[in-house]
Design a protein around this motif. Structure first.
Motif, PDB file in Angstrom:
ATOM      1  N   PRO A  85      31.814  28.088  37.998  1.00 61.58           N
ATOM      2  CA  PRO A  85      32.499  26.975  38.227  1.00 61.58           C
ATOM      3  C   PRO A  85      32.847  25.935  37.323  1.00 61.58           C
ATOM      4  CG  PRO A  85      30.455  26.793  39.064  1.00 61.58           C
ATOM      5  CD  PRO A  85      30.329  27.835  38.388  1.00 61.58           C
ATOM      6  N   LEU A  86      32.500  26.134  35.887  1.00 62.89           N
ATOM      7  CA  LEU A  86      32.421  25.047  34.904  1.00 62.89           C
ATOM      8  C   LEU A  86      34.068  24.631  34.568  1.00 62.89           C
ATOM      9  CD1 LEU A  86      29.980  25.590  32.154  1.00 62.89           C
ATOM     10  CD2 LEU A  86      30.133  23.698  33.701  1.00 62.89           C
ATOM     11  N   PRO A  87      34.813  25.710  34.543  1.00 62.55           N
ATOM     12  CA  PRO A  87      36.297  24.997  34.315  1.00 62.55           C
ATOM     13  C   PRO A  87      36.928  24.359  35.721  1.00 62.55           C
ATOM     14  CG  PRO A  87      36.163  27.544  33.881  1.00 62.55           C
ATOM     15  CD  PRO A  87      34.770  27.092  34.482  1.00 62.55           C
ATOM     16  N   TRP A  88      36.367  24.639  36.801  1.00 64.67           N
ATOM     17  CA  TRP A  88      36.727  23.900  37.940  1.00 64.67           C
ATOM     18  C   TRP A  88      36.384  22.320  37.849  1.00 64.67           C
ATOM     19  CZ3 TRP A  88      41.089  25.240  40.155  1.00 64.67           C
ATOM     20  CH2 TRP A  88      41.269  26.620  40.219  1.00 64.67           C
ATOM     21  N   LEU A  89      35.111  22.398  37.526  1.00 69.13           N
ATOM     22  CA  LEU A  89      34.410  21.047  37.471  1.00 69.13           C
ATOM     23  C   LEU A  89      34.976  20.213  36.214  1.00 69.13           C
ATOM     24  CD1 LEU A  89      30.670  21.900  37.704  1.00 69.13           C
ATOM     25  CD2 LEU A  89      31.939  20.705  39.296  1.00 69.13           C
ATOM     26  N   ARG A  90      35.244  20.739  35.013  1.00 73.47           N
ATOM     27  CA  ARG A  90      36.060  20.061  34.009  1.00 73.47           C
ATOM     28  C   ARG A  90      37.410  19.769  34.627  1.00 73.47           C
ATOM     29  NH1 ARG A  90      33.996  24.484  30.342  1.00 73.47           N
ATOM     30  NH2 ARG A  90      32.139  23.451  29.478  1.00 73.47           N
ATOM     31  N   LEU A  91      38.063  20.401  35.216  1.00 73.98           N
ATOM     32  CA  LEU A  91      39.358  20.079  35.837  1.00 73.98           C
ATOM     33  C   LEU A  91      39.252  18.739  36.883  1.00 73.98           C
ATOM     34  CD1 LEU A  91      42.619  20.643  36.157  1.00 73.98           C
ATOM     35  CD2 LEU A  91      41.927  22.032  38.109  1.00 73.98           C
ATOM     36  N   LEU A  92      38.258  19.071  37.424  1.00 75.83           N
ATOM     37  CA  LEU A  92      38.306  17.738  38.507  1.00 75.83           C
ATOM     38  C   LEU A  92      37.824  16.363  37.928  1.00 75.83           C
ATOM     39  CD1 LEU A  92      36.247  19.458  41.390  1.00 75.83           C
ATOM     40  CD2 LEU A  92      38.735  18.781  41.520  1.00 75.83           C
ATOM     41  N   VAL A  93      37.100  16.541  36.669  1.00 82.83           N
ATOM     42  CA  VAL A  93      36.713  15.244  35.956  1.00 82.83           C
ATOM     43  C   VAL A  93      37.938  14.889  35.178  1.00 82.83           C
ATOM     44  CG1 VAL A  93      35.262  14.791  34.028  1.00 82.83           C
ATOM     45  CG2 VAL A  93      34.235  15.869  35.770  1.00 82.83           C
ATOM     46  N   VAL A  94      38.816  15.506  34.662  1.00 79.59           N
ATOM     47  CA  VAL A  94      39.571  15.332  33.935  1.00 79.59           C
ATOM     48  C   VAL A  94      40.887  14.588  35.007  1.00 79.59           C
ATOM     49  CG1 VAL A  94      41.835  15.928  32.732  1.00 79.59           C
ATOM     50  CG2 VAL A  94      39.618  16.606  32.110  1.00 79.59           C
ATOM     51  N   ILE A  95      40.943  14.945  36.411  1.00 80.52           N
ATOM     52  CA  ILE A  95      41.877  14.482  37.122  1.00 80.52           C
ATOM     53  C   ILE A  95      41.514  13.210  37.586  1.00 80.52           C
ATOM     54  CG2 ILE A  95      42.218  14.837  39.687  1.00 80.52           C
ATOM     55  CD1 ILE A  95      42.764  17.928  39.040  1.00 80.52           C
ATOM     56  N   CYS A  96      40.241  12.932  37.678  1.00 79.36           N
ATOM     57  CA  CYS A  96      39.782  11.559  38.293  1.00 79.36           C
ATOM     58  C   CYS A  96      40.466  10.278  37.601  1.00 79.36           C
ATOM     59  CB  CYS A  96      38.351  11.373  38.225  1.00 79.36           C
ATOM     60  SG  CYS A  96      37.682  12.356  39.673  1.00 79.36           S
ATOM     61  N   PRO A  97      40.328  10.127  36.288  1.00 79.92           N
ATOM     62  CA  PRO A  97      41.150   9.018  35.619  1.00 79.92           C
ATOM     63  C   PRO A  97      42.398   9.224  35.586  1.00 79.92           C
ATOM     64  CG  PRO A  97      39.614  10.147  34.214  1.00 79.92           C
ATOM     65  CD  PRO A  97      39.524  11.063  35.367  1.00 79.92           C
ATOM     66  N   LEU A  98      43.120  10.288  35.788  1.00 83.12           N
ATOM     67  CA  LEU A  98      44.640  10.337  35.866  1.00 83.12           C
ATOM     68  C   LEU A  98      44.872   9.549  37.211  1.00 83.12           C
ATOM     69  CD1 LEU A  98      45.090  13.620  33.912  1.00 83.12           C
ATOM     70  CD2 LEU A  98      45.437  11.316  33.192  1.00 83.12           C
ATOM     71  N   LEU A  99      44.232  10.030  38.373  1.00 77.89           N
ATOM     72  CA  LEU A  99      44.675   9.435  39.544  1.00 77.89           C
ATOM     73  C   LEU A  99      44.316   8.123  39.535  1.00 77.89           C
ATOM     74  CD1 LEU A  99      42.766  12.484  41.661  1.00 77.89           C
ATOM     75  CD2 LEU A  99      45.261  11.824  41.732  1.00 77.89           C
ATOM     76  N   GLY A 100      43.284   7.433  38.959  1.00 75.17           N
ATOM     77  CA  GLY A 100      43.041   6.059  38.885  1.00 75.17           C
ATOM     78  C   GLY A 100      44.135   5.456  38.327  1.00 75.17           C
ATOM     79  N   LEU A 101      44.891   6.099  37.146  1.00 82.38           N
ATOM     80  CA  LEU A 101      45.831   5.478  36.749  1.00 82.38           C
ATOM     81  C   LEU A 101      47.123   5.492  37.554  1.00 82.38           C
ATOM     82  CD1 LEU A 101      45.601   6.668  33.000  1.00 82.38           C
ATOM     83  CD2 LEU A 101      45.278   4.298  34.043  1.00 82.38           C
ATOM     84  N   LEU A 102      47.234   6.666  38.190  1.00 83.59           N
ATOM     85  CA  LEU A 102      48.405   6.655  39.036  1.00 83.59           C
ATOM     86  C   LEU A 102      48.058   5.579  40.118  1.00 83.59           C
ATOM     87  CD1 LEU A 102      50.770   8.269  40.516  1.00 83.59           C
ATOM     88  CD2 LEU A 102      49.076   9.589  41.745  1.00 83.59           C
ATOM     89  N   GLY A 103      47.007   5.429  40.637  1.00 87.18           N
ATOM     90  CA  GLY A 103      46.787   4.307  41.768  1.00 87.18           C
ATOM     91  C   GLY A 103      47.109   2.790  40.934  1.00 87.18           C
ATOM     92  N   THR A 104      46.722   2.609  39.684  1.00 87.76           N
ATOM     93  CA  THR A 104      47.097   1.344  39.296  1.00 87.76           C
ATOM     94  C   THR A 104      48.339   1.229  38.884  1.00 87.76           C
ATOM     95  OG1 THR A 104      44.931   1.337  37.969  1.00 87.76           O
ATOM     96  CG2 THR A 104      46.934   0.008  37.001  1.00 87.76           C
ATOM     97  N   VAL A 105      49.311   2.197  38.602  1.00 87.23           N
ATOM     98  CA  VAL A 105      50.656   2.141  38.453  1.00 87.23           C
ATOM     99  C   VAL A 105      51.420   1.731  39.795  1.00 87.23           C
ATOM    100  CG1 VAL A 105      52.834   3.333  37.510  1.00 87.23           C
ATOM    101  CG2 VAL A 105      50.947   3.607  36.225  1.00 87.23           C
ATOM    102  N   THR A 106      51.043   2.529  40.729  1.00 86.04           N
ATOM    103  CA  THR A 106      51.621   2.393  42.100  1.00 86.04           C
ATOM    104  C   THR A 106      51.150   1.052  42.464  1.00 86.04           C
ATOM    105  OG1 THR A 106      49.861   3.559  43.344  1.00 86.04           O
ATOM    106  CG2 THR A 106      51.685   4.710  42.752  1.00 86.04           C
ATOM    107  N   GLY A 107      50.015   0.568  42.338  1.00 87.54           N
ATOM    108  CA  GLY A 107      49.604  -0.762  42.712  1.00 87.54           C
ATOM    109  C   GLY A 107      50.349  -1.875  42.214  1.00 87.54           C
ATOM    110  N   MET A 108      50.614  -1.772  40.990  1.00 83.46           N
ATOM    111  CA  MET A 108      51.401  -2.455  40.081  1.00 83.46           C
ATOM    112  C   MET A 108      52.833  -2.795  40.258  1.00 83.46           C
ATOM    113  SD  MET A 108      49.183  -4.452  38.225  1.00 83.46           S
ATOM    114  CE  MET A 108      50.254  -5.329  37.322  1.00 83.46           C
ATOM    115  N   ILE A 109      53.527  -1.453  40.789  1.00 85.59           N
ATOM    116  CA  ILE A 109      54.852  -1.558  41.237  1.00 85.59           C
ATOM    117  C   ILE A 109      54.929  -2.327  42.818  1.00 85.59           C
ATOM    118  CG2 ILE A 109      56.598  -0.112  42.434  1.00 85.59           C
ATOM    119  CD1 ILE A 109      55.816   2.139  40.194  1.00 85.59           C
ATOM    120  N   THR A 110      53.941  -2.182  43.548  1.00 86.12           N
ATOM    121  CA  THR A 110      53.956  -3.079  44.848  1.00 86.12           C
ATOM    122  C   THR A 110      53.619  -4.364  44.551  1.00 86.12           C
ATOM    123  OG1 THR A 110      52.762  -0.944  45.770  1.00 86.12           O
ATOM    124  CG2 THR A 110      52.493  -3.189  46.701  1.00 86.12           C
ATOM    125  N   VAL A 111      52.743  -4.647  43.559  1.00 81.16           N
ATOM    126  CA  VAL A 111      52.676  -6.265  42.956  1.00 81.16           C
ATOM    127  C   VAL A 111      54.031  -6.804  42.725  1.00 81.16           C
ATOM    128  CG1 VAL A 111      51.743  -7.814  41.552  1.00 81.16           C
ATOM    129  CG2 VAL A 111      50.100  -6.130  42.495  1.00 81.16           C
TER     130      VAL A 111
END
Length: 178
Positions: A85-111
């Motif tokens: 499962p190491l490749p899947w774990l690495r994928l999940l780790v990489v996805i988290c900051p990208l999702l965080g940036l997506l949340g920031t961008v959508t939040g800034m659009i709302t602001v």
């Protein structure tokens, strides 16, 4: 019936937006795989390692090229079970900051959207909106760092077990010759 213990969770989701829920889901998936790896190592790998050592000791031929090749194949297959499962774990780790940036961008659009409707002279509302918009980035980075620590530890365990298994098989072969 209201559940007061869910109020902090509801406030957190309200503050971070729907992307925070997705990050929480990815974090649960990441930690579930981590728990599964612990279970696998404890209750599947260790007995399989013992069985492999026993199978190796029971062999009559442990010194020929074909025997050594077979030993390497057995070890590689067993260690691959840990690495699965190491490749899947690495994928999940990489996805988290990208999702965080997506949340920031959508939040800034709302602001910015709310500021365009309410007027531009409300610095307090903008500061509050920016703080709320950056919460998903913070959460994504925190989950990612914890995931990286887990992956690093798992890779260390895999390297250690690979070396231990090779040493144990070599020692078993020497003990059988003596």
């Amino acid at each position: 019936m209201p559940m007061p213990w869910l109020d902090p969770l509801a406030r957190l989701i309200d503050a971070g937006g729907p992307v925070l829920v997705v990050i929480a889901f990815v974090a649960m998936l990441l930690f579930s795989v981590g728990l599964e790896r612990w279970w696998f190592f404890r209750f599947h790998y260790r007995p399989a390692r013992q069985a492999l050592v026993g199978q190796w000791v029971a062999r009559g031929d442990r010194t020929s090229w074909s025997a050594m090749t077979l030993r390497e194949v057995w070890v590689r297959d067993l260690i691959q079970g840990l690495r699965g499962p190491l490749p899947w774990l690495r994928l999940l780790v990489v996805i988290c900051p990208l999702l965080g940036l997506l949340g920031t961008v959508t939040g800034m659009i709302t602001v910015f959207d709310s500021l365009s409707l309410a007027g531009t002279n409300q610095a307090r509302a903008m500061a509050d909106g920016v703080a709320r918009a950056t919460l998903p980035t913070l959460t994504g980075m925190a989950v990612s760092v914890v995931g990286l620590l887990f992956i690093t530890r798992l890779e260390h365990i895999i390297r250690r077990e690979d070396q231990k298994l090779h040493d144990r098989l070599a020692r078993a072969a020497e003990d059988a010759h003596a």
